[in-house]
Write a protein that holds these residues in place. Structure first.
Motif, PDB file in Angstrom:
ATOM      1  N   VAL A  10       0.984  -1.821   0.124  1.00  0.00           N
ATOM      2  CA  VAL A  10       0.157  -0.012   0.073  1.00  0.00           C
ATOM      3  C   VAL A  10       0.942   1.455   0.018  1.00  0.00           C
ATOM      4  CG1 VAL A  10      -1.827  -1.194   1.499  1.00  0.00           C
ATOM      5  CG2 VAL A  10      -0.104   0.409   2.738  1.00  0.00           C
ATOM      6  N   GLY A  11       0.581   2.261  -0.780  1.00  0.00           N
ATOM      7  CA  GLY A  11       0.970   3.361  -0.920  1.00  0.00           C
ATOM      8  C   GLY A  11       1.521   3.508  -1.863  1.00  0.00           C
ATOM      9  N   GLN A  12       2.426   3.113  -2.043  1.00  0.00           N
ATOM     10  CA  GLN A  12       3.261   3.170  -3.293  1.00  0.00           C
ATOM     11  C   GLN A  12       2.777   3.346  -4.811  1.00  0.00           C
ATOM     12  OE1 GLN A  12       4.225  -0.425  -5.269  1.00  0.00           O
ATOM     13  NE2 GLN A  12       2.726  -1.467  -4.662  1.00  0.00           N
ATOM     14  N   ARG A  13       3.307   4.560  -5.635  1.00  0.00           N
ATOM     15  CA  ARG A  13       3.333   5.476  -6.349  1.00  0.00           C
ATOM     16  C   ARG A  13       4.830   5.629  -6.820  1.00  0.00           C
ATOM     17  NH1 ARG A  13       1.579  11.060  -5.066  1.00  0.00           N
ATOM     18  NH2 ARG A  13       3.553  11.612  -4.181  1.00  0.00           N
ATOM     19  N   ALA A  14       4.087   5.609  -8.641  1.00  0.00           N
ATOM     20  CA  ALA A  14       6.008   6.551  -9.355  1.00  0.00           C
ATOM     21  C   ALA A  14       4.792   7.081 -10.610  1.00  0.00           C
ATOM     22  CB  ALA A  14       5.455   4.660 -10.497  1.00  0.00           C
ATOM     23  N   ARG A  15       5.983   8.553 -10.321  1.00  0.00           N
ATOM     24  CA  ARG A  15       5.648   9.125 -11.544  1.00  0.00           C
ATOM     25  C   ARG A  15       6.483   8.921 -12.795  1.00  0.00           C
ATOM     26  NH1 ARG A  15       8.255  14.243 -12.939  1.00  0.00           N
ATOM     27  NH2 ARG A  15       9.637  13.638 -11.277  1.00  0.00           N
ATOM     28  N   MET A  16       5.350   8.885 -13.718  1.00  0.00           N
ATOM     29  CA  MET A  16       5.573   8.384 -15.453  1.00  0.00           C
ATOM     30  C   MET A  16       5.754   9.311 -16.647  1.00  0.00           C
ATOM     31  SD  MET A  16       3.345   5.208 -15.364  1.00  0.00           S
ATOM     32  CE  MET A  16       2.942   5.230 -13.010  1.00  0.00           C
ATOM     33  N   ARG A  17       5.761   9.060 -17.193  1.00  0.00           N
ATOM     34  CA  ARG A  17       5.446   9.533 -18.416  1.00  0.00           C
ATOM     35  C   ARG A  17       5.594   8.162 -19.643  1.00  0.00           C
ATOM     36  NH1 ARG A  17      10.767  13.356 -20.189  1.00  0.00           N
ATOM     37  NH2 ARG A  17      11.701  12.243 -19.798  1.00  0.00           N
ATOM     38  N   HIS A  18       4.500   8.820 -20.641  1.00  0.00           N
ATOM     39  CA  HIS A  18       4.635   7.664 -21.479  1.00  0.00           C
ATOM     40  C   HIS A  18       4.232   8.116 -23.322  1.00  0.00           C
ATOM     41  CE1 HIS A  18      -0.204   6.705 -22.259  1.00  0.00           C
ATOM     42  NE2 HIS A  18       0.360   7.575 -21.682  1.00  0.00           N
ATOM     43  N   ILE A  19       4.468   7.283 -24.141  1.00  0.00           N
ATOM     44  CA  ILE A  19       4.268   7.563 -25.024  1.00  0.00           C
ATOM     45  C   ILE A  19       3.230   6.451 -26.096  1.00  0.00           C
ATOM     46  CG2 ILE A  19       5.186   7.734 -27.594  1.00  0.00           C
ATOM     47  CD1 ILE A  19       8.016   9.089 -26.550  1.00  0.00           C
ATOM     48  N   LEU A  20       1.674   6.761 -26.102  1.00  0.00           N
ATOM     49  CA  LEU A  20       0.887   5.259 -26.848  1.00  0.00           C
ATOM     50  C   LEU A  20       0.640   5.789 -28.471  1.00  0.00           C
ATOM     51  CD1 LEU A  20      -1.741   3.916 -26.093  1.00  0.00           C
ATOM     52  CD2 LEU A  20      -2.895   5.610 -25.965  1.00  0.00           C
ATOM     53  N   PHE A  21       1.487   4.263 -28.338  1.00  0.00           N
ATOM     54  CA  PHE A  21       0.890   4.131 -30.328  1.00  0.00           C
ATOM     55  C   PHE A  21      -0.448   3.176 -29.782  1.00  0.00           C
ATOM     56  CE2 PHE A  21       4.994   5.356 -29.721  1.00  0.00           C
ATOM     57  CZ  PHE A  21       5.604   5.118 -31.095  1.00  0.00           C
ATOM     58  N   ALA A  22      -2.015   3.833 -30.087  1.00  0.00           N
ATOM     59  CA  ALA A  22      -2.936   3.430 -29.774  1.00  0.00           C
ATOM     60  C   ALA A  22      -2.966   2.148 -30.940  1.00  0.00           C
ATOM     61  CB  ALA A  22      -4.331   4.165 -30.169  1.00  0.00           C
ATOM     62  N   VAL A  23      -3.578   0.912 -30.630  1.00  0.00           N
ATOM     63  CA  VAL A  23      -4.510   0.464 -31.918  1.00  0.00           C
ATOM     64  C   VAL A  23      -5.693   0.240 -31.990  1.00  0.00           C
ATOM     65  CG1 VAL A  23      -5.087  -2.061 -31.937  1.00  0.00           C
ATOM     66  CG2 VAL A  23      -2.755  -1.326 -31.472  1.00  0.00           C
ATOM     67  N   THR A  24      -5.979   1.011 -32.553  1.00  0.00           N
ATOM     68  CA  THR A  24      -7.906   0.949 -33.797  1.00  0.00           C
ATOM     69  C   THR A  24      -8.129   0.550 -34.876  1.00  0.00           C
ATOM     70  OG1 THR A  24      -6.455   3.145 -35.477  1.00  0.00           O
ATOM     71  CG2 THR A  24      -6.808   3.376 -32.858  1.00  0.00           C
ATOM     72  N   GLU A  25      -8.798   0.749 -34.865  1.00  0.00           N
ATOM     73  CA  GLU A  25      -9.841  -0.276 -36.022  1.00  0.00           C
ATOM     74  C   GLU A  25      -9.085  -0.460 -37.826  1.00  0.00           C
ATOM     75  OE1 GLU A  25     -14.272  -1.947 -38.161  1.00  0.00           O
ATOM     76  OE2 GLU A  25     -14.114   0.051 -36.566  1.00  0.00           O
ATOM     77  N   GLY A  26      -8.094  -1.179 -38.257  1.00  0.00           N
ATOM     78  CA  GLY A  26      -7.995  -1.371 -39.220  1.00  0.00           C
ATOM     79  C   GLY A  26      -6.217  -0.817 -39.335  1.00  0.00           C
ATOM     80  N   VAL A  27      -5.610  -0.899 -37.752  1.00  0.00           N
ATOM     81  CA  VAL A  27      -4.575  -0.439 -38.143  1.00  0.00           C
ATOM     82  C   VAL A  27      -3.790  -1.478 -38.029  1.00  0.00           C
ATOM     83  CG1 VAL A  27      -4.339  -0.950 -35.523  1.00  0.00           C
ATOM     84  CG2 VAL A  27      -2.702   0.622 -36.926  1.00  0.00           C
ATOM     85  N   ASP A  28      -2.274  -1.253 -39.474  1.00  0.00           N
ATOM     86  CA  ASP A  28      -1.592  -2.827 -39.448  1.00  0.00           C
ATOM     87  C   ASP A  28      -0.723  -2.950 -37.731  1.00  0.00           C
ATOM     88  OD1 ASP A  28       1.013  -4.178 -39.825  1.00  0.00           O
ATOM     89  OD2 ASP A  28       0.970  -3.754 -41.453  1.00  0.00           O
ATOM     90  N   VAL A  29      -0.743  -4.011 -36.959  1.00  0.00           N
ATOM     91  CA  VAL A  29      -0.825  -4.107 -36.102  1.00  0.00           C
ATOM     92  C   VAL A  29       1.166  -4.052 -35.432  1.00  0.00           C
ATOM     93  CG1 VAL A  29      -0.348  -4.987 -33.545  1.00  0.00           C
ATOM     94  CG2 VAL A  29      -2.604  -4.537 -34.446  1.00  0.00           C
TER      95      VAL A  29
END
Length: 259
Positions: A99-118
Motif C-alpha cells: 500500500v502507498g506505492q506510487r510512481a511518477r511517469m510519462r508515456h508515449i502511446l501508439f494506439a491500436v485502432t480499427e484497421g491499423v496494421d498492428v
C-alpha cells in the motif's frame, strides 16, 4: 473434433452462433462458442429444457444463464489453497500487497485502432523506444517524441502522467511498473488494451508491504480465482474436444470467458 472452417456461419454441434452477414473477430466467436458449449452441456445434464435455444447473435435465455451457473458449480471444483501455497504466493507477489506505492511517469502511446496494421505499429513503437533510450548525456528526447508520436492527450505535456498508484492504472500498466525498483525508460514496450506504450518511470515511492497475516484472506481468494479459471478453461476445452465446431478456432488461452 474440429471441422473445416466455415467462412460464413460459425456453429457448435450444428447450432449457429453467428449470422451469415456477421464478420466477428475470433475472440468474440470463441466467447460465443464457450457459452454455447456450456448451454448444451447444461441441457445434456438435465439442468435446462431441451427446447431452449440460443440466438445466432450469441444471446441466451435467463433460464440458460442460471443453468450454466449451476452446471459450472457442479462440474468445476476448486480446492481450498493451503497455508503454504498462500504464503508462497504472498512472498512471490509482494507488489500486489503493498500500500502507498506510487510512481511518477510519462508515456508515449501508439494506439491500436480499427484497421491499423498492428505489426507496423509495433515496429514504429520499437523504433521510438530505441530512440528515447539511446540518447546522449544531458539530452531528453522523450517529451518531443511524445508530442510527435503519442495518441494520448498527455502528449501535450510531453507524455507526463504525473504520480499514479497501481489502482489508478490498467492492470497491464500496473504489472509492468509496480513491484520493482527500476527507474528510467522501461526496456520493453508495454502492451495494454489501448495499444503499445513506451514508459519512462521518473520517480518511485516504495510504499509498505502488508504482512501475510493481514492479507491471508485476500491471498486465498486470489488463489481460488486462479484455480477456478484454470479448471473452467480445462472443462470448456474438454467440451470443445468432444464437439463438432465450424468457423471458430478454439484457442482456450485467448478465450475471454475463461480468463
Amino acid at each position: 473434433m474440429q471441422s473445416t472452417q466455415d467462412s460464413r456461419v460459425a456453429r457448435v454441434n450444428g447450432i449457429a452462433i453467428s449470422g451469415p452477414d456477421e464478420d466477428l473477430p475470433q475472440d468474440e466467436l470463441r466467447n460465443r462458442a464457450c457459452t454455447e458449449l456450456l448451454r448444451q452441456a447444461a441441457q445434456k445434464a438435465g439442468l435446462l429444457a431441451a427446447d431452449d435455444t440460443q440466438s445466432a447473435d450469441g444471446l441466451i435465455s435467463e433460464e440458460a444463464a442460471v443453468a450454466i451457473d449451476t452446471l459450472i458449480g457442479q462440474a468445476v471444483q476448486v480446492p481450498e489453497p493451503s497455508e503454504e501455497a498462500c504464503r508462497r504466493h504472498h512472498a512471490a507477489h509482494l507488489g500486489r500487497y503493498t500500500v502507498g506505492q506510487r510512481a511518477r511517469m510519462r508515456h508515449i502511446l501508439f494506439a491500436v485502432t480499427e484497421g491499423v496494421d498492428v505489426n507496423a505499429l509495433r515496429s514504429r513503437a520499437e523504433a521510438v523506444l530505441i530512440e528515447v533510450r539511446a540518447h546522449a548525456d544531458g539530452e531528453d528526447p522523450f517529451p518531443e517524441a511524445a508530442r510527435q508520436c503519442s495518441n494520448c492527450p498527455s502528449s501535450e505535456r510531453g507524455g507526463d502522467l504525473g504520480w499514479l498508484a497501481p489502482e489508478e492504472v490498467v492492470p497491464e500498466f500496473a504489472r509492468a511498473i509496480f513491484g520493482q525498483p527500476d527507474i528510467g525508460v522501461l526496456p520493453r514496450l508495454v502492451h495494454s488494451r489501448f495499444g503499445f506504450h513506451v514508459i519512462d518511470v521518473q520517480e518511485r515511492e516504495a510504499g509498505t508491504v502488508l504482512p501475510f497475516e493481514e492479507v491471508r484472506a485476500t491471498v486465498a481468494a486470489s488463489l481460488r480465482q486462479q484455480s477456478f479459471a484454470t479448471a473452467l478453461r480445462q472443462y470448456v476445452a474438454l467440451l470443445a474436444g468432444r464437439a463438432t465446431l465450424e468457423g471458430v478456432d478454439m484457442d482456450m488461452a485467448d478465450t475471454p470467458l475463461v480468463q
